[in-house]
Scaffold this motif. Structure first.
Motif, PDB file in Angstrom:
ATOM      1  N   GLU A  59       0.826  -1.212   0.000  1.00  0.00           N
ATOM      2  CA  GLU A  59       0.000   0.000   0.000  1.00  0.00           C
ATOM      3  C   GLU A  59       0.858   1.258   0.000  1.00  0.00           C
ATOM      4  O   GLU A  59       0.554   2.218  -0.705  1.00  0.00           O
ATOM      5  CB  GLU A  59      -0.943  -0.015   1.205  1.00  0.00           C
ATOM      6  CG  GLU A  59      -2.045  -1.053   1.079  1.00  0.00           C
ATOM      7  CD  GLU A  59      -2.832  -1.262   2.365  1.00  0.00           C
ATOM      8  OE1 GLU A  59      -2.452  -0.685   3.423  1.00  0.00           O
ATOM      9  OE2 GLU A  59      -3.814  -2.020   2.330  1.00  0.00           O
ATOM     10  N   SER A  63       0.975   4.073  -2.897  1.00  0.00           N
ATOM     11  CA  SER A  63       0.732   5.487  -2.582  1.00  0.00           C
ATOM     12  C   SER A  63       1.858   6.364  -3.115  1.00  0.00           C
ATOM     13  O   SER A  63       1.612   7.435  -3.679  1.00  0.00           O
ATOM     14  CB  SER A  63       0.613   5.681  -1.075  1.00  0.00           C
ATOM     15  OG  SER A  63      -0.544   5.054  -0.590  1.00  0.00           O
ATOM     16  N   ASP A  66       1.495   6.669  -6.827  1.00  0.00           N
ATOM     17  CA  ASP A  66       0.421   7.611  -7.176  1.00  0.00           C
ATOM     18  C   ASP A  66       0.883   9.048  -7.024  1.00  0.00           C
ATOM     19  O   ASP A  66       0.570   9.905  -7.851  1.00  0.00           O
ATOM     20  CB  ASP A  66      -0.816   7.375  -6.294  1.00  0.00           C
ATOM     21  CG  ASP A  66      -1.572   6.115  -6.680  1.00  0.00           C
ATOM     22  OD1 ASP A  66      -1.316   5.557  -7.768  1.00  0.00           O
ATOM     23  OD2 ASP A  66      -2.400   5.669  -5.870  1.00  0.00           O
TER      24      ASP A  66
END
Length: 71
Positions: A59, A63, A66
């Motif tokens: 995760e 992140s 992104d």
């Protein structure tokens, strides 16, 4: 059971598989069965700790990816 805290995922998983097999075979007295079940619970918890850590790392990496693409 303190040594389980030092186990890597693969070792905990493999030992958990063996514990399940032994419990499924039966033939143990109640005290041995309970001790084996408790060890299995500790091993399963250790596996979950590793998986949760891996999930967080994925995760976090997603992140960061992104954020990099947004800039």
């Amino acid at each position: 059971m303190a040594e389980i805290a030092a186990f890597g995922y693969e070792r905990a998983r493999d030992e958990l598989i063996n514990v399940v097999k032994m419990l499924e075979q039966g033939g143990l007295d109640l005290d041995d069965s309970l001790a084996l079940w408790e060890r299995g619970e500790a091993l399963a918890a250790r596996c979950e700790q590793h998986l949760a850590g891996a999930r967080r790392r994925v995760e976090d990496a997603l992140s960061r990816a992104d954020l990099d693409t947004a800039e």
